[in-house]
Design a protein around this motif. Structure first.
Motif, short mmCIF file in Angstrom:
data_model
loop_
_atom_site.label_atom_id
_atom_site.label_comp_id
_atom_site.label_asym_id
_atom_site.label_seq_id
_atom_site.Cartn_x
_atom_site.Cartn_y
_atom_site.Cartn_z
N UNK A 40 6.78 -7.15 11.78
CA UNK A 40 5.31 -7.86 11.43
C UNK A 40 5.33 -8.23 10.01
N UNK A 41 3.67 -8.60 9.87
CA UNK A 41 3.99 -10.06 8.54
C UNK A 41 3.30 -8.35 7.59
N UNK A 42 4.06 -8.40 5.98
CA UNK A 42 3.58 -7.10 5.18
C UNK A 42 2.32 -7.54 4.81
N UNK A 43 1.12 -6.51 4.47
CA UNK A 43 -0.65 -6.68 4.36
C UNK A 43 -0.84 -6.36 2.57
N UNK A 44 0.25 -5.65 2.27
CA UNK A 44 -0.46 -5.40 1.03
C UNK A 44 -0.76 -3.81 1.32
N UNK A 45 -1.04 -3.24 -0.15
CA UNK A 45 -1.62 -2.22 0.07
C UNK A 45 -3.46 -1.68 0.34
N UNK A 46 -4.16 -3.07 -0.82
CA UNK A 46 -5.37 -2.86 0.12
C UNK A 46 -6.02 -3.50 1.91
N UNK A 47 -6.55 -2.76 1.81
CA UNK A 47 -6.95 -2.91 3.50
C UNK A 47 -7.74 -4.07 4.00
N UNK A 48 -7.67 -4.90 4.51
CA UNK A 48 -8.13 -5.68 4.90
C UNK A 48 -9.28 -5.71 6.27
#
Length: 147
Positions: A40-48
């Motif tokens: 999956x595409x990495x999303x980082x720490x900050x929640x979408x």
């Protein structure tokens, strides 16, 4: 004085019953299982704010497959197999579609659920990354119902 065999059997059965009931009560302390999200595409720490793996996502099928596995390993125990609740926790097939359901889902997985000081649902975001959790949401949308 020797104890009758029948009395020993009753004592043994009672002791076994107590041990088993302690095990049943202790099964609530389950460690969430890690989920492989490398596809999956990495999303980082900050929640979408909304699910990035929705139907428009180029790898939606992988998100759904990962979400099903993640749900089965970490959510089904309380929320039911295939999302069909047996009454312990809410039936997640009835989550609102789109951003409304995403907002509730995000709130609940980040904050968990506590009533009267008792944890009814742990803060799953403390255990699973947002990729795994949004993948679960993607799978839940495939089993959603309005009935």
């Amino acid at each position: 004085m020797r104890m009758p065999t029948k009395t020993l059997g009753v004592i043994a059965a009672g002791s076994l019953s107590m041990l088993l009931s302690a095990q049943v009560m202790a099964h609530g302390d389950v460690t969430p299982q890690a989920i492989d999200t490398h596809l999956l595409k990495p999303l980082g720490e900050e929640w979408l704010e909304e699910n990035p793996y929705g139907q428009d996502y180029e790898n939606h099928a992988a998100a759904v497959e990962i979400g099903f596995s993640a749900y089965t390993q970490n959510c089904a125990r309380c929320h039911g197999l295939e999302g069909v609740s047996g009454g312990i926790a809410p039936d997640l097939r009835y989550l609102e579609p789109g951003i409304e359901g995403d907002e509730w889902f995000k709130y609940r997985v980040i904050n968990g659920a506590v009533r009267d000081g008792r944890v009814y649902m742990p803060k799953m975001a403390d255990y699973l990354n947002q990729e795994a959790l949004w993948a679960i949401r993607s799978w839940l949308e495939t089993v959603a119902t309005t009935e």
